[in-house]
Scaffold this motif. Structure first.
Motif, PDB file in Angstrom:
ATOM      1  N   MET A  76      51.885  64.812  35.091  1.00 23.27           N
ATOM      2  CA  MET A  76      51.465  63.794  36.054  1.00 23.27           C
ATOM      3  C   MET A  76      51.168  64.418  37.418  1.00 23.27           C
ATOM      4  O   MET A  76      50.188  64.059  38.081  1.00 23.27           O
ATOM      5  N   GLU A  77      52.010  65.349  37.850  1.00 18.94           N
ATOM      6  CA  GLU A  77      51.848  65.956  39.171  1.00 18.94           C
ATOM      7  C   GLU A  77      50.524  66.716  39.290  1.00 18.94           C
ATOM      8  O   GLU A  77      49.831  66.613  40.306  1.00 18.94           O
ATOM      9  N   PHE A  87      44.620  57.812  37.815  1.00 17.97           N
ATOM     10  CA  PHE A  87      43.638  58.665  37.135  1.00 17.97           C
ATOM     11  C   PHE A  87      43.546  58.275  35.665  1.00 17.97           C
ATOM     12  O   PHE A  87      44.399  57.567  35.128  1.00 17.97           O
ATOM     13  N   LYS A  88      42.494  58.733  35.010  1.00 17.22           N
ATOM     14  CA  LYS A  88      42.298  58.460  33.587  1.00 17.22           C
ATOM     15  C   LYS A  88      42.651  59.698  32.771  1.00 17.22           C
ATOM     16  O   LYS A  88      42.532  60.839  33.250  1.00 17.22           O
ATOM     17  N   THR A  89      43.082  59.474  31.554  1.00 16.39           N
ATOM     18  CA  THR A  89      43.378  60.561  30.629  1.00 16.39           C
ATOM     19  C   THR A  89      43.292  60.014  29.203  1.00 16.39           C
ATOM     20  O   THR A  89      42.925  58.855  28.997  1.00 16.39           O
ATOM     21  N   VAL A  98      46.401  55.996  34.149  1.00 14.21           N
ATOM     22  CA  VAL A  98      47.774  56.215  34.596  1.00 14.21           C
ATOM     23  C   VAL A  98      47.877  55.925  36.086  1.00 14.21           C
ATOM     24  O   VAL A  98      47.035  56.368  36.876  1.00 14.21           O
ATOM     25  N   SER A  99      48.889  55.154  36.463  1.00 13.76           N
ATOM     26  CA  SER A  99      49.111  54.852  37.874  1.00 13.76           C
ATOM     27  C   SER A  99      50.483  55.365  38.301  1.00 13.76           C
ATOM     28  O   SER A  99      51.498  55.050  37.685  1.00 13.76           O
ATOM     29  N   THR A 100      50.487  56.157  39.362  1.00 15.68           N
ATOM     30  CA  THR A 100      51.745  56.602  39.971  1.00 15.68           C
ATOM     31  C   THR A 100      51.902  55.994  41.362  1.00 15.68           C
ATOM     32  O   THR A 100      52.733  56.444  42.137  1.00 15.68           O
ATOM     33  N   ASP A 101      51.084  54.979  41.636  1.00 18.34           N
ATOM     34  CA  ASP A 101      51.100  54.308  42.928  1.00 18.34           C
ATOM     35  C   ASP A 101      51.990  53.070  42.859  1.00 18.34           C
ATOM     36  O   ASP A 101      51.796  52.198  42.006  1.00 18.34           O
ATOM     37  N   ALA A 102      52.978  52.986  43.745  1.00 17.82           N
ATOM     38  CA  ALA A 102      53.950  51.885  43.706  1.00 17.82           C
ATOM     39  C   ALA A 102      53.295  50.521  43.904  1.00 17.82           C
ATOM     40  O   ALA A 102      53.651  49.547  43.234  1.00 17.82           O
ATOM     41  N   GLU A 103      52.321  50.442  44.805  1.00 13.57           N
ATOM     42  CA  GLU A 103      51.662  49.156  45.079  1.00 13.57           C
ATOM     43  C   GLU A 103      50.835  48.688  43.881  1.00 13.57           C
ATOM     44  O   GLU A 103      50.840  47.502  43.533  1.00 13.57           O
ATOM     45  N   VAL A 104      50.133  49.619  43.250  1.00  9.53           N
ATOM     46  CA  VAL A 104      49.343  49.272  42.061  1.00  9.53           C
ATOM     47  C   VAL A 104      50.267  48.822  40.936  1.00  9.53           C
ATOM     48  O   VAL A 104      50.013  47.814  40.260  1.00  9.53           O
TER      49      VAL A 104
END
Length: 266
Positions: A76-77, A87-89, A98-104
Motif C-alpha cells: 500500500m505504501e 489508487f487502482k490495482t 484502494v482507498s487509504t484516505d480517512a475521509e473517503v
C-alpha cells in the motif's frame, strides 16, 4: 468568348469559396465536438491512477509477497507514494480501487449498502457461501444484523460468556507454566481462547479431542481465506474448501446429536 471565360472563372472562384466555407464549417463542428467531449470527460468521474499488473493475476503475487515480509503494508505504501491515497490495482482476481484516505473511507462506510455495495474477494465468497452475512445487503442485512446484535447484547448471554472467558483464560494461563523456557505468542493464545469460548457458547463443547479437531479444521479453513480464486486440487482455495466441507459435516453431527438429546428429555 470573353463572357464564357469570365463565367468559367466565376464558377472556379465560387467553387473555391464554397470548398473553403464547407471546410471551415466542418472544422468548427469538429472543434465544438472535441470541446464538448473534453467538457464531458471533465465532468465525468475518473478512475484513479494506478496499474493493473499482469493479465488475470494482476498484482496478486506482489500483494501476497509483501504479506510475508517484515512490512506487510509496503504494498500500500509504495502505491500511495506513486499514485496518491486512492489508487487502482488488480488483486485476487478482481480489479479494485484502494482507498487509504480517512475521509473517503468515512463516506464509503456511511453509505454501506446504499451508494456503495460491499464486495469481497472471490475466495472469501467461495468459502463463506452466498448466505453469509458478508454477502447480503439492504433490509435483509439490517434484519440479520439486528437479530445477532440482540442475541449478543442479552444479559443472559453476557453473563454466560463472561464466565466462560474467565474459565478459559485461567485454564490457558495455568498451561503457560509448562512453556516457561519457550516464547509465548500472545496473538496465538488470544485466538485460541476466542475460538474455545465461541465453540463453548455456540455448541456447548468444552476442552477435549472434539474441540481440538474442530480447531484444527477451522485453522485449515481460515488459513487460505484470502488467496487466488483457483479451485484445482492442491491449490490453497481447494484445501480450504475441503476443510469447510469437513467442518460442516462435524457441526451438522453435533447439532443433530444435541437435537436428539433435547427431544429425548422431552
Amino acid at each position: 468568348m470573353v463572357i464564357g471565360c469570365w463565367v468559367l472563372v466565376g464558377i472556379f472562384l465560387g467553387s473555391i469559396c464554397y470548398y473553403r466555407f464547407i471546410s471551415s464549417s466542418n472544422k468548427s463542428k469538429e472543434k465544438e465536438k472535441e470541446n464538448y467531449q473534453d467538457e464531458y470527460v471533465k465532468g465525468r468521474p475518473q478512475v484513479p491512477k494506478g496499474r493493473l499488473g499482469w493479465p488475470l493475476i494482476g498484482e496478486t503475487l506482489d500483494f501476497i509477497a509483501c504479506g510475508y515480509t517484515s512490512r506487510p503494508v509496503s504494498f500500500m505504501e509504495n502505491r500511495t507514494s506513486q499514485y496518491g491515497k486512492v489508487f487502482k490495482t488488480h488483486i485476487l482476481g478482481t480489479p479494485i480501487i484502494v482507498s487509504t484516505d480517512a475521509e473517503v473511507n468515512k463516506v464509503v462506510l456511511q453509505n454501506h449498502g446504499n451508494t456503495f455495495i460491499p464486495a469481497y474477494p472471490k475466495s472469501i465468497k467461495e468459502l463463506l457461501g452466498k448466505n453469509s452475512i458478508l454477502q447480503i445487503n439492504g433490509s435483509l442485512h439490517k434484519r440479520v444484523h439486528g437479530l445477532i446484535g440482540g442475541f449478543l447484547k442479552s444479559p443472559q448471554f453476557k453473563a454466560r460468556i463472561t464466565r466462560d472467558i474467565e474459565n478459559s483464560v485461567k485454564l490457558n494461563l495455568a498451561g503457560w507454566t509448562d512453556h516457561m523456557h519457550h516464547p509465548i505468542y500472545i496473538q496465538d493464545e488470544t485466538q485460541k481462547i476466542t475460538f474455545e469460548v465461541l465453540v463453548r457458547v455456540l455448541m456447548s463443547i468444552g476442552p477435549g479431542e472434539e474441540l481440538n479437531v474442530l480447531k484444527r479444521e477451522f485453522e485449515e479453513f481460515i488459513k487460505d481465506l484470502v488467496c487466488l480464486p483457483i479451485k484445482l486440487p492442491g491449490t490453497r482455495l481447494y484445501k480450504s474448501l475441503k476443510a469447510r466441507e469437513r467442518l460442516l459435516k462435524m457441526v451438522g453431527k453435533i447439532v443433530e446429536a444435541k437435537r436428539k438429546a433435547i427431544d429425548g428429555k422431552e
